[in-house]
Design an enzyme around this catalytic site. Structure first.
Site, mmCIF file in Angstrom:
data_model
loop_
_atom_site.group_PDB
_atom_site.id
_atom_site.type_symbol
_atom_site.label_atom_id
_atom_site.label_comp_id
_atom_site.label_asym_id
_atom_site.label_seq_id
_atom_site.Cartn_x
_atom_site.Cartn_y
_atom_site.Cartn_z
ATOM 1 N N GLU A 26 2.094 -67.567 53.710
ATOM 2 C CA GLU A 26 3.246 -66.694 53.981
ATOM 3 C C GLU A 26 4.160 -67.133 55.125
ATOM 4 O O GLU A 26 4.354 -66.399 56.090
ATOM 5 C CB GLU A 26 2.739 -65.269 54.257
ATOM 6 C CG GLU A 26 1.963 -64.679 53.100
ATOM 7 C CD GLU A 26 1.511 -63.233 53.349
ATOM 8 O OE1 GLU A 26 1.692 -62.748 54.478
ATOM 9 O OE2 GLU A 26 1.003 -62.613 52.406
ATOM 10 N N GLU A 58 -3.669 -63.815 43.719
ATOM 11 C CA GLU A 58 -3.916 -62.437 44.154
ATOM 12 C C GLU A 58 -3.286 -61.428 43.196
ATOM 13 O O GLU A 58 -2.683 -60.443 43.619
ATOM 14 C CB GLU A 58 -3.358 -62.223 45.579
ATOM 15 C CG GLU A 58 -3.839 -63.261 46.568
ATOM 16 C CD GLU A 58 -3.383 -63.013 48.005
ATOM 17 O OE1 GLU A 58 -2.848 -61.925 48.304
ATOM 18 O OE2 GLU A 58 -3.576 -63.916 48.839
HETATM 19 C C1 XIL Z 1 -4.979 -57.775 52.361
HETATM 20 C C2 XIL Z 1 -6.357 -57.149 52.225
HETATM 21 O O1 XIL Z 1 -6.639 -56.947 50.865
HETATM 22 C C3 XIL Z 1 -6.417 -55.843 52.980
HETATM 23 O O2 XIL Z 1 -7.731 -55.331 52.975
HETATM 24 C C4 XIL Z 1 -5.958 -56.053 54.413
HETATM 25 O O3 XIL Z 1 -5.908 -54.799 55.067
HETATM 26 C C5 XIL Z 1 -4.601 -56.708 54.448
HETATM 27 O O4 XIL Z 1 -4.638 -57.923 53.717
HETATM 28 N N1 XIL Z 1 -1.616 -61.324 50.982
HETATM 29 C C6 XIL Z 1 -2.758 -61.976 51.353
HETATM 30 C C7 XIL Z 1 -4.020 -61.217 51.518
HETATM 31 O O5 XIL Z 1 -2.751 -63.214 51.441
HETATM 32 O O6 XIL Z 1 -4.808 -61.757 52.518
HETATM 33 C C8 XIL Z 1 -3.746 -59.767 51.782
HETATM 34 O O7 XIL Z 1 -4.987 -59.075 51.793
HETATM 35 C C9 XIL Z 1 -2.797 -59.202 50.756
HETATM 36 C C10 XIL Z 1 -1.480 -59.910 50.821
#
Ligand code: XIL
Length: 657
Positions: A329, A444
């Site tokens: 990111e 994701e």
């Molecule tokens: C999220 C988790 O699922 C949550 O539990 C935490 O509070 C915040 O992060 N992008 C990513 C992940 O790369 O690491 C994130 O995960 C969601 C967005």
């Protein structure tokens, strides 16, 4: 225990096997959670900012217990979420220990029907240098939501230990997901199928079974992020201002689960603006220290990545960490670099602040390449990449890293919503990234529908369209190597309000699952993904040096061949020369008929049902229980396993039966 007693138990087990209803799924005393804290925190985590780790300093059973320290208030302790349900009764048993003198309490926290937080004592025990037992039963109110339980002290802030926690109750989950063909097999000829999971999402028997059944890739949801891995006191103690200390305490439970069950792991994530403690960027590793220079930060970054890789190799030599998200990111939707600043909650990045540009990305990849195992694929990961400005900025940055041989793939997070983006826009991004000739992973995926709710026609359609776009790109030659869903059920998803996943909170199968499954015709379902991947990698490698456009054409041309060849091979070898079952499958755990990784009375019942012809054991189950190698379950075996369960024989005795 006398032989007579065993015979009685055996008869009882046979009777249960004969009964028309199967006990475990509906029995009120099903073990829902069993934590000995041998490999980690078993899904228990910090409540209120405490340190919660598995420790072998003091223990009740086994060789470790849960150690809770760093408390500044009596209510702070260790919590377990996502297990209990409203309107159900549970029995709790746990052992607690305080070196000093404390009343240690198990508390239920939930939100009631009026939206107020409620805190109820479930049970407590006094400990002063000796283990004490909490044994209690509790009815969770019918209007409760956001339910969790936690251990605390009645007063004071002393450290304490917890061990051998058992929670029993009525299993209220569906097991229908386990009857489906594993999704990883449905997609065996395409790519790995994965999920993200936090320890609390894989601490029930059903969730473990479901993950083992459907997924061959797992991403720890939070536990390999810098804030989970970095240790401030240890970093300060190192004393040189450039060597961060790391620990796998938070990740150990999940990694152990993956190692034991041969599930490959996506490492997530080494370098990120978010979920990274501020002290990592400051002098002396102190939150009140001044910002360090770029030179110091670069040394810290190198030492951090080295330390994580070393720790993983040392603790989990047999784990398949097949890729790492090295950097996550960095770009904004307009294609600009994330702004430098000290407030991650306001989308600001310490990395951009200290380096002044995006050069930390190349540094991170350089160090990851230097220290990661050979063969571990290195990824850049981001979200909203279908937005053209952002997509193109990432494309250019990655193209540069590729030139330098530092990167293997791009991760498209894909946190989507019904209605946006449409599948065509999403597909354009896949097409663009594929021009780089690198791997692409959907890392994701979740698709919310805040408006129409779970399994709305729109949500099912969106899953169909997006996954179809991914499949089409794969068929067109894109080197897509994994499709990972961010979570397991709608109940525990980080976007649970939008019900974004494939399984309902009770683990039942959603229509979104059916949509994803239906995209691959049954004739293409397979069983192994390794063959396909190896072939494919070789082909891509072969075309790598040629120009991009040629490469795409060639990959297109060879793809169909490889697929049809492969299907023919599988068909040809399967029916006739099938090896005998015990040759084909290795024992995962001797005596384990239910394949839950443990051996207990339910296994005996399962064998007895199979003896009576009321149940068919899977090939793996048969191999696990076939003590006398006659390729069928029999009562000699179930009696021997029962003896083992009640402590009259050892695992060696079973192996040498
Ligand atoms: C999220 C988790 O699922 C949550 O539990 C935490 O509070 C915040 O992060 N992008 C990513 C992940 O790369 O690491 C994130 O995960 C969601 C967005």
């Amino acid at each position: 225990m006398t032989f007579k007693k065993i015979a009685e138990l055996f008869t009882a087990a046979m009777m249960v096997a004969n009964a028309s209803t199967l006990l475990p799924a509906s029995a009120e005393d099903t073990v829902l959670h069993n934590a000995g804290f041998e490999n980690g925190t078993d899904g228990w985590s910090s409540f209120g900012g405490t340190s919660v780790v598995s420790s072998n300093a003091i223990f009740h059973g086994g060789e470790s217990a849960l150690f809770i320290s760093g408390r500044s208030d009596s209510w702070q302790g260790a919590a377990l979420s996502s297990l209990l349900q409203a309107g159900k009764t549970y029995q709790f048993d746990a052992w607690v220990f305080s070196q000093t003198s404390d009343t240690i309490q198990l508390t239920l926290k939930y939100t009631d029907g009026s939206g107020n937080a409620q805190y109820k004592g479930i049970g407590s025990a006094d400990s002063a240098g000796a283990w004490a037992e909490i044994n209690a039963s509790y009815d969770v109110p019918a209007d409760a939501t956001d339910i969790l339980i936690y251990f605390q002290t009645a007063s004071g802030t002393n450290d304490f230990y917890v061990d051998d926690v058992t929670i029993k109750g009525e299993a209220s989950w569906s097991t229908e997901a386990l009857d489906k063909t594993p999704l990883k097999d449905v997609y065996a000829k395409y790519f790995k199928i994965g999920c993200a999971a936090t320890p609390s999402e894989i601490n029930t028997p059903i969730s473990q079974d479901l993950v083992k059944h459907h997924f061959n890739s797992l991403t720890p949801g939070n536990e390999l992020k810098p804030d989970a891995v970095l240790n401030q006191a240890g970093s300060q103690a190192n004393g040189d201002n450039v060597t961060p200390a790391v620990s796998l305490d938070a990740a150990r439970y999940t990694l152990k689960f993956c190692e034991e069950n041969h599930i490959s792991v996506r490492g997530h994530v080494l370098c990120w603006y978010s979920q990274t403690p501020d002290w990592f960027f400051k002098e002396g590793f102190r939150s009140d220290g001044a910002l360090v220079s770029k030179e110091i930060m670069n040394q810290r970054l190198e030492n951090y990545i080295k330390a994580v890789m070393d720790k993983m190799a040392e603790e989990f030599p047999n784990l398949d960490v097949y890729c790492w998200d090295v950097v996550n990111e960095c770009y904004l939707d307009d294609g600009s670099l994330r702004k430098g600043g000290t407030d991650p909650n306001n989308q600001e990045s310490y990395w951009s602040l200290i380096y002044g540009d995006n050069s930390y990305i190349e540094s991170a990849f350089t160090y990851a390449r230097k220290y990661a195992f050979e063969g571990t694929k290195l990824f850049y990961n981001d979200f909203n990449e279908y937005i053209p400005a952002k997509r193109d900025a990432i494309y250019n940055m990655v193209a540069d890293l590729k030139e330098k041989g530092l990167i293997d793939g791009i991760g498209m997070q894909s946190h989507l919503d019904v209605g946006y983006p449409d599948a065509n826009l999403y597909k354009q991004c896949l097409e663009k990234f594929n021009q780089l000739g690198l791997e692409i992973q959907v890392t994701e995926l979740d698709i919310t529908d805040y408006k129409n709710g779970a399994d709305s026609a729109q949500q099912v359609q969106a899953y169909h369209d997006i996954v179809n776009a991914i499949i089409e790109q794969k068929k067109a030659g894109a080197n897509i190597t994994a499709l990972v869903f961010w979570g397991i059920t709608d109940g525990t998803s980080w976007r649970s309000d939008g019900s974004p996943l494939l399984f309902n909170a009770d683990y039942s199968v959603k229509k979104t699952y059916e949509a994803v499954e239906s995209l691959i015709p049954e004739s293409e379902w397979g069983q192994t993904e390794t063959e396909f991947e190896t072939e494919e990698i070789t082909e891509t490698e072969a075309t790598e040096t040629e120009s991009e456009s040629e490469e795409i054409t060639e990959t297109e041309a060879t793809e169909t061949e490889s697929e049809s060849e492969e299907i023919t091979e599988t068909e040809a070898t399967e029916p006739e020369e099938k090896p005998t079952e015990s040759e084909a499958v290795e024992i995962t755990k001797i005596g384990d008929a239910t394949l839950d990784g443990t051996v207990n009375i339910v296994d005996v019942i399962s064998i007895n049902k199979a003896v009576l012809g009321k149940e068919t054991l899977s090939q793996q189950a048969l191999v696990n229980i076939d003590l006398n190698h006659n390729n069928k379950p029999d009562s000699d075996e179930s009696l021997a396993i029962l003896k083992y369960i009640v402590g009259l024989s050892s695992e060696d005795d079973l192996a040498n039966f």
